[in-house]
Each structure stands twice: as C-alpha cells, then as structure tokens.
Write an enzyme that holds these catalytic residues in place. Structure first.
Site, PDB file in Angstrom:
ATOM      1  N   SER A 171       0.809  -1.219   0.000  1.00  0.00           N
ATOM      2  CA  SER A 171       0.000   0.000   0.000  1.00  0.00           C
ATOM      3  C   SER A 171       0.842   1.270   0.000  1.00  0.00           C
ATOM      4  O   SER A 171       0.477   2.268  -0.635  1.00  0.00           O
ATOM      5  CB  SER A 171      -0.963   0.001   1.188  1.00  0.00           C
ATOM      6  N   HIS A 228       1.754   4.989   4.179  1.00  0.00           N
ATOM      7  CA  HIS A 228       0.889   5.603   3.173  1.00  0.00           C
ATOM      8  C   HIS A 228       1.293   7.048   2.905  1.00  0.00           C
ATOM      9  O   HIS A 228       1.429   7.457   1.745  1.00  0.00           O
ATOM     10  CB  HIS A 228      -0.566   5.549   3.632  1.00  0.00           C
TER      11      HIS A 228
END
Length: 288
Positions: A209, A266
């Site tokens: 991610s 992230h």
C-alpha cells in the site's frame, strides 16, 4: 477488428493536442510506448488512413474541424497473456508477492515473515521482541529495507494491493519503461518503510500500500505537468484514495477492529510519489 498502427513518433513529440482532437471526434485509439517511441493505434485500415491524413493537416489539433467517419468497431481486446508479457516488471513484482504470500501463509507463518520484516523479531509467549534495525544491517540484511512490501496479512489485503499494483504498474511501465517502474517501486518501498518505522517504532508491518500511494502520486502529478493517456486516471480515483487515507489517519478503521493501518507508510509513499511525479513531469514537459 484488429488494431492498426497509424503513427510512430519520438517521445519528445507532444501528441496531447491531437489526442484531444480524436477524443472530441469520438475516434477510438490507443497509445503505447515501444523502443523509445510512442505509437498511435486505431481499429481498422480505413480509419487508420483517415487519421493519418488528419494528423498531416492538424498535428496540434483543431477544435473546429470535424471528421466524417463510419462508426468503427471497438478495438480487439489484448489477451491476458499478452498483457503479462507487455508488462513484465509489473507481472514479476506480483508473481514474487504471490509466492511470498504462499510461503508466509498470508501472514500466519512467522518463521518466514521474520526474514522479510523490517526488523528481525522473536516471539516468546504473548510478546514480540524486535532486534535493532542496525543489527540486521550490520549483518548484511539490506533486503529488509524494501522486503516488507511483499508481506500481506489476509486474502483481502493481498487482493486489493495486487489489483491496484496491476493497474498502476502497467501504466508506468508502458509510459516510462520497466526499469523506471522497478526503481520507483523499490524507492517508494524504502521511503514508506522508513516513514512507518519512524512513526510507529518497532512494529510488524507490510504490504504494497505504501508503494501504491507512491505510484498514485507519481501518476497524478506527472499527468498534471505533462498530460499523457497512460497516466489519465478515472475521475474520482485520487479523491477516493485521499479520503481513504484520511479515514485511516482518523483511527476509525483500527477502532472498528480491522487491524492496525500503516499510516506512516501511506503518507511517506504519497509524498515520495508526488516528488518523483513533479520531477518526471517537469522533465517530460521540458523535452516537449
């Protein structure tokens, strides 16, 4: 109806105006990058000849010109195997990720995970003891700086990340090449892993991610500076991903019992991706 090559031009040639004209005229097309050149494809020989003539007259596009053509059929879909061969680095990263998912039993086999985690660890009863990062690096375990991106915890985690990497990785590989995709993937993994380490300390984290937010930021900023069909994402994708990031940062996902979210990874990946997109887009714009 098979796709026919219309134009083969250097990457330095700006096709954005002509592509905009094709879009206004509802002419189906596809642009690919082959051997350092951009190639324009359309379905059918008849349409190809008309588009060549159109480019000869209006290479920069013309908002007042209208092309009279028969309604063309949709281009022939490229087979999945051909897509795999055309996107080799994207496919390779996903293949390695799937192999690691099998070896780690989707996050349940800690004896394998400990060799790929950012820091080595030992489990004693209900406690996890992490070795210092410097200790692993001094032992030559430099792969730990990027290998956490291969670890996934659960089938949903793997499926979502794999789907997005397939979508974004192919775009970058077709536009900037497989080597650039590999460099960006490893670079975003390195930055996102360190960002997560500095934000949460010694913890077990993993997944693609952070890399995905990097690839997303790269495409988004690059497209803003040097528009190209490959990086034109569907409307609302960037907004959706930013909203999801804010929801994760709020702690709501963790509070609902879905597990801890690597928010540092992230944010770090997104910032790094915007930076590379800014640099790459600016250079592409100067070349044009």
């Amino acid at each position: 109806m098979s796709a026919v090559e219309v134009l083969r031009l250097p990457l330095t040639v700006d096709l954005s105006g002509f592509i905009a004209l094709l879009q206004r005229l509802d002419v189906p097309y596809r642009v690919s990058e082959e051997s350092g050149e951009q190639v324009l494809w359309v379905p059918g020989d008849q349409l190809a000849e008309q588009v060549r003539g159109l480019y000869a007259r209006f290479p920069d596009g013309d908002p007042h010109f209208q092309l009279q053509v028969e309604a063309p059929k949709a281009p022939e879909r490229v087979g999945f195997l051909a897509q795999l061969m055309h996107s080799r680095i994207t496919s390779l990263v996903l293949l390695v990720t799937l192999v690691v998912a099998a070896l780690t039993n989707l996050g349940d086999n800690f004896s394998v995970i400990r060799w790929l985690s950012f820091q080595d660890f030992q489990i004693e009863g209900d406690y996890v003891y992490f070795s210092p990062l410097a200790e692993g690096l001094e032992a030559g375990q430099w792969w730990r700086l990027v290998s956490p991106m291969l670890i996934h915890f659960g089938i949903l985690h793997l499926a979502m990340n794999g789907m997005w990497f397939w979508e974004l990785g192919r775009r970058i590989e077709s536009r900037q090449g497989g080597l650039m995709l590999l460099v960006l993937t490893l670079g975003f993994s390195l930055v996102s892993d360190f960002a997560q380490y500095f934000s949460s300390g010694a913890t077990l984290f993993g997944g693609l991610s952070g890399v995905l937010y990097g690839l997303l930021g790269h495409c988004w900023v690059f497209q803003r500076l040097a528009p190209c069909p490959a990086y034109r994402l569907p409307p609302g994708v960037m907004a959706m991903m930013l909203v999801w990031l804010l929801i994760c940062l709020s702690g709501l996902i963790t509070a609902l019992g879905f597990g801890a979210i690597a928010n540092g990874a992230h944010v770090g990946g997104l910032v790094a991706g915007c930076a590379t997109g800014l640099l790459g887009g600016a250079l592409a714009r100067l070349r044009r």
